[in-house]
Design an enzyme around this catalytic site. Structure first.
Site, mmCIF file in Angstrom:
data_model
loop_
_atom_site.group_PDB
_atom_site.id
_atom_site.type_symbol
_atom_site.label_atom_id
_atom_site.label_comp_id
_atom_site.label_asym_id
_atom_site.label_seq_id
_atom_site.Cartn_x
_atom_site.Cartn_y
_atom_site.Cartn_z
ATOM 1 N N GLU A 268 18.502 1.359 31.620
ATOM 2 C CA GLU A 268 17.391 0.738 30.885
ATOM 3 C C GLU A 268 17.879 0.066 29.604
ATOM 4 O O GLU A 268 17.562 -1.089 29.318
ATOM 5 C CB GLU A 268 16.361 1.822 30.550
ATOM 6 C CG GLU A 268 15.322 1.433 29.544
ATOM 7 C CD GLU A 268 14.223 0.640 30.182
ATOM 8 O OE1 GLU A 268 14.095 -0.527 29.795
ATOM 9 O OE2 GLU A 268 13.516 1.168 31.047
ATOM 10 N N ASP A 272 17.898 -4.012 28.752
ATOM 11 C CA ASP A 272 17.129 -4.570 27.627
ATOM 12 C C ASP A 272 18.009 -5.424 26.722
ATOM 13 O O ASP A 272 17.662 -6.570 26.382
ATOM 14 C CB ASP A 272 16.522 -3.441 26.792
ATOM 15 C CG ASP A 272 15.343 -2.762 27.463
ATOM 16 O OD1 ASP A 272 14.898 -3.256 28.510
ATOM 17 O OD2 ASP A 272 14.874 -1.744 26.938
ATOM 18 N N SER A 473 10.752 -3.655 32.955
ATOM 19 C CA SER A 473 11.693 -3.517 31.840
ATOM 20 C C SER A 473 12.740 -4.621 31.887
ATOM 21 O O SER A 473 13.499 -4.791 30.930
ATOM 22 C CB SER A 473 12.376 -2.146 31.872
ATOM 23 O OG SER A 473 12.828 -1.839 33.165
ATOM 24 N N ASP A 515 1.788 -20.881 37.118
ATOM 25 C CA ASP A 515 0.769 -19.971 37.644
ATOM 26 C C ASP A 515 1.298 -19.248 38.881
ATOM 27 O O ASP A 515 1.940 -19.857 39.745
ATOM 28 C CB ASP A 515 -0.491 -20.776 37.998
ATOM 29 C CG ASP A 515 -1.722 -19.901 38.126
ATOM 30 O OD1 ASP A 515 -1.608 -18.680 37.905
ATOM 31 O OD2 ASP A 515 -2.794 -20.444 38.458
ATOM 32 N N VAL A 516 1.055 -17.963 38.949
ATOM 33 C CA VAL A 516 1.459 -17.158 40.108
ATOM 34 C C VAL A 516 0.190 -16.804 40.873
ATOM 35 O O VAL A 516 -0.708 -16.160 40.322
ATOM 36 C CB VAL A 516 2.204 -15.876 39.664
ATOM 37 C CG1 VAL A 516 2.577 -15.022 40.871
ATOM 38 C CG2 VAL A 516 3.443 -16.234 38.857
ATOM 39 N N ASP A 541 -4.801 -13.423 35.937
ATOM 40 C CA ASP A 541 -5.125 -12.304 36.836
ATOM 41 C C ASP A 541 -4.468 -11.031 36.302
ATOM 42 O O ASP A 541 -3.518 -11.096 35.519
ATOM 43 C CB ASP A 541 -4.667 -12.607 38.274
ATOM 44 C CG ASP A 541 -3.167 -12.858 38.375
ATOM 45 O OD1 ASP A 541 -2.394 -11.908 38.154
ATOM 46 O OD2 ASP A 541 -2.768 -14.000 38.673
#
Length: 561
Positions: A268, A272, A473, A515-516, A541
């Site tokens: 993680e 990052d 993440s 846009d997805v 959405d």
């Protein structure tokens, strides 16, 4: 009036039970992944955090509204920490009452912050249990990491109840964290294909050029790490040597706030740092890391307190951390959201991962389920980042929903004004395909706000390139890096940093965003929704927000006066 005694006694008992409990709705059950070690010794030292009641919270919200609204004359006129302190500092009465209460129990070893709204005090377990009736401190262990928490709810004296929001260090076990998954897949090499997301793939998809790197001296960005997660400088250098050859970049973190652990690098933490620094390339980067000096500390709360106590901070912070709303008290979440407001009025952008459980699922009993929102993703005062996948996983194509992308509607926070039109549009146009309304709160804060690729990343961790790393993440530092680049251009032009982005983002109404519109995320595995949560749709959405950034168009839109 004569009241029957058998009515009066339960009433008195119930008022006694609840009147002194600051966090009566806080889940105090031990999570399954923790093991009970035993009760702590009476002489063992603990550190508890007292969140003192603040003043002028409504005014703080109004100020955040005007400094974040591009149509306001006050847009970008942020406050300094001293001004925030003057605004929210607890009343003299509150400060005196809390200190007198603590001192009456012999507690004098306390630290405060510049805003005077937190006190961190050390005391023995015996004193803590006397101070907070009902509390019983025990030690718990998970994966070699120990914490001290109370196994039962705590209360405070009625005279003190009105002066505190909550006390940290008794409840809230550190969650597992949004650990990115690493799934190894065998694939064939073919001309024109890629074998996973790298900085060059991201730059190709979001239209960043080699010239899109930082140049401003007064710009910086940050990631925050909790839960015993550390990055290794050697991994960052290796990552940049492998994947940073096509653009100017930095290969070192400029500042670590906290203590870096000496153990293995966490996937993680590596993810990052590597992706905020390769997307927000050539921009000074900080890492906030908090292993915790005391077992009773709450790492996330410690980070929030740090923000309250530092005058100079990076403009953009990305955080991959969350917990189920229903596992936290309303008092805690409300106060933490006030802390987010305090950051926003200073011009700081806070980005949180939306989570990796889709809409989530909470089993309510009797074969009844509901979706399970996550906090801080559900706070109205942060920008929440969802996740997407390439339509063809091995080509730079358009994006579809990543089925893990967290999203939904808060059960705690009402829908903020800035998103009402967008969310109501979604609820109306998609009514036929929506899950049953018993599964979600149609009037709650809806999230995420924006998204980016969250699937099949390459990460270097412990000197090894690891493929197929996935999770929001990953998408969160990517969006954070792009906002840092936009801040860079704004600062070079003498404009203020973007600050709290959402009011401006929603006013764009999808302009400058890819846009997805395909795909759904996870939901409850039951007969009614059959494992499906919400689905992507044109415009906003609750799976991918407005969509993913088209960087040059977004830069132009956010540079406009």
């Amino acid at each position: 009036m004569n009241t029957p005694l058998n009515v009066l006694i339960p009433f008195l008992l119930s008022s006694l039970v609840w009147s002194g409990y600051l966090e009566y709705d806080q889940d105090v059950l031990m999570p399954e992944d923790w093991t009970h070690v035993g009760q702590v010794r009476p002489t063992e030292e603990l550190e508890l955090t007292f969140a003192l009641k603040q003043r002028n919270i409504d005014l703080l919200g109004e100020i955040l509204g005007v400094v974040s609204d591009p149509d306001s004359a006050q847009y970008g006129k942020y406050l300094q920490l001293g001004e925030v302190s003057s605004l929210v500092r607890p009343s003299e009465l509150t400060q005196k009452a809390v200190r007198h209460w603590l001192q009456s129990h012999g507690i004098t070893n306390c630290l405060t912050v510049q805003t005077l709204d937190f006190l961190q005090c050390t005391m023995t377990a015996e004193v803590a249990e006397s101070l907070l009736p009902g509390s019983k401190f025990h030690r718990y262990i998970r994966d070699g990491h120990t914490v001290v928490r109370s196994s039962s709810p705590y209360s405070v004296h009625d005279d003190i109840h009105q002066h505190l929001d909550f006390i940290g260090g008794l409840h809230r076990f550190p969650p597992k964290g949004q650990q990115p998954s690493s799934k190894r897949t065998q694939t064939l090499f073919k001309a024109g294909l890629h074998l996973g997301v790298t900085p060059d793939v991201l730059r190709a998809r979001y239209n960043l050029t080699a010239a899109d790197v930082g140049a401003a001296q007064n710009n910086s960005q940050a990631v925050a790490q909790f839960l015993e997660q550390y990055y290794h400088p050697a991994d960052l250098a290796e990552f940049m040597s492998l994947y940073g050859g096509s653009f100017k970049h930095l290969s070192q973190v400029d500042r670590v706030v906290g203590t870096q652990g000496t153990g293995k690098a966490g996937l993680e933490a590596s993810l990052d740092v590597e992706y905020i620094m390769s997307t927000g390339a050539n921009i000074s980067t900080w890492v906030f890391t908090n292993p915790g000096r005391h077992e009773s500390q709450e790492p996330f709360l410690q980070w929030m307190i740090l923000l309250s106590n530092m005058t100079d901070l990076p403009w953009v912070h990305t955080i991959s951390y969350g917990d189920d709303e229903d596992s936290l008290s309303d008092a805690y979440m409300t106060r933490i959201s006030t802390e987010f407001m305090k950051a926003g009025v200073r011009g700081i952008s806070l980005l949180f991962a939306s989570g990796d459980s889709g809409a989530g699922c909470r089993h309510m009993g009797q074969q009844t389920n509901s979706f399970r929102p996550s906090f801080p993703a559900s706070s109205p005062y942060v920008t929440t980042v969802g996740g997407t996948s390439f339509k063809n996983p091995f080509q730079v194509t358009y994006e579809v929903t990543d089925y893990i992308s967290g999203g939904g509607f808060s059960n705690v926070f009402k829908m903020p004004d800035y998103q009402v039109a967008a969310v109501e549009g979604y609820l109306k146009t998609g009514a036929a395909s929506l899950p049953p309304q018993s599964y979600f709160n149609t009037s709650g804060r809806a999230y995420p706000d924006i998204a980016a690729l969250s699937d099949n990343y390459w990460v270097v961790s412990n000197r090894v390139p690891i493929p197929w790393v996935s999770g929001t993440s990953a998408s969160t530092p990517v969006v954070g890096g792009m906002l840092s680049l936009i801040n860079d251009q704004r600062l070079l032009k003498g404009l203020p940093a973007l600050g709290f982005l959402n009011p401006r983002l929603y006013k764009l109404k999808g302009q400058a965003i890819f846009d997805v519109t395909e795909g759904c995320h996870l939901g409850c595995l039951d007969e009614q929704v059959q494992g499906q949560g919400f689905c992507a749709a044109p415009s906003w959405d609750p799976v991918t927000g407005w969509g993913t950034p088209n960087y040059p168009a977004l830069l132009a839109a956010l540079l406009a006066e």
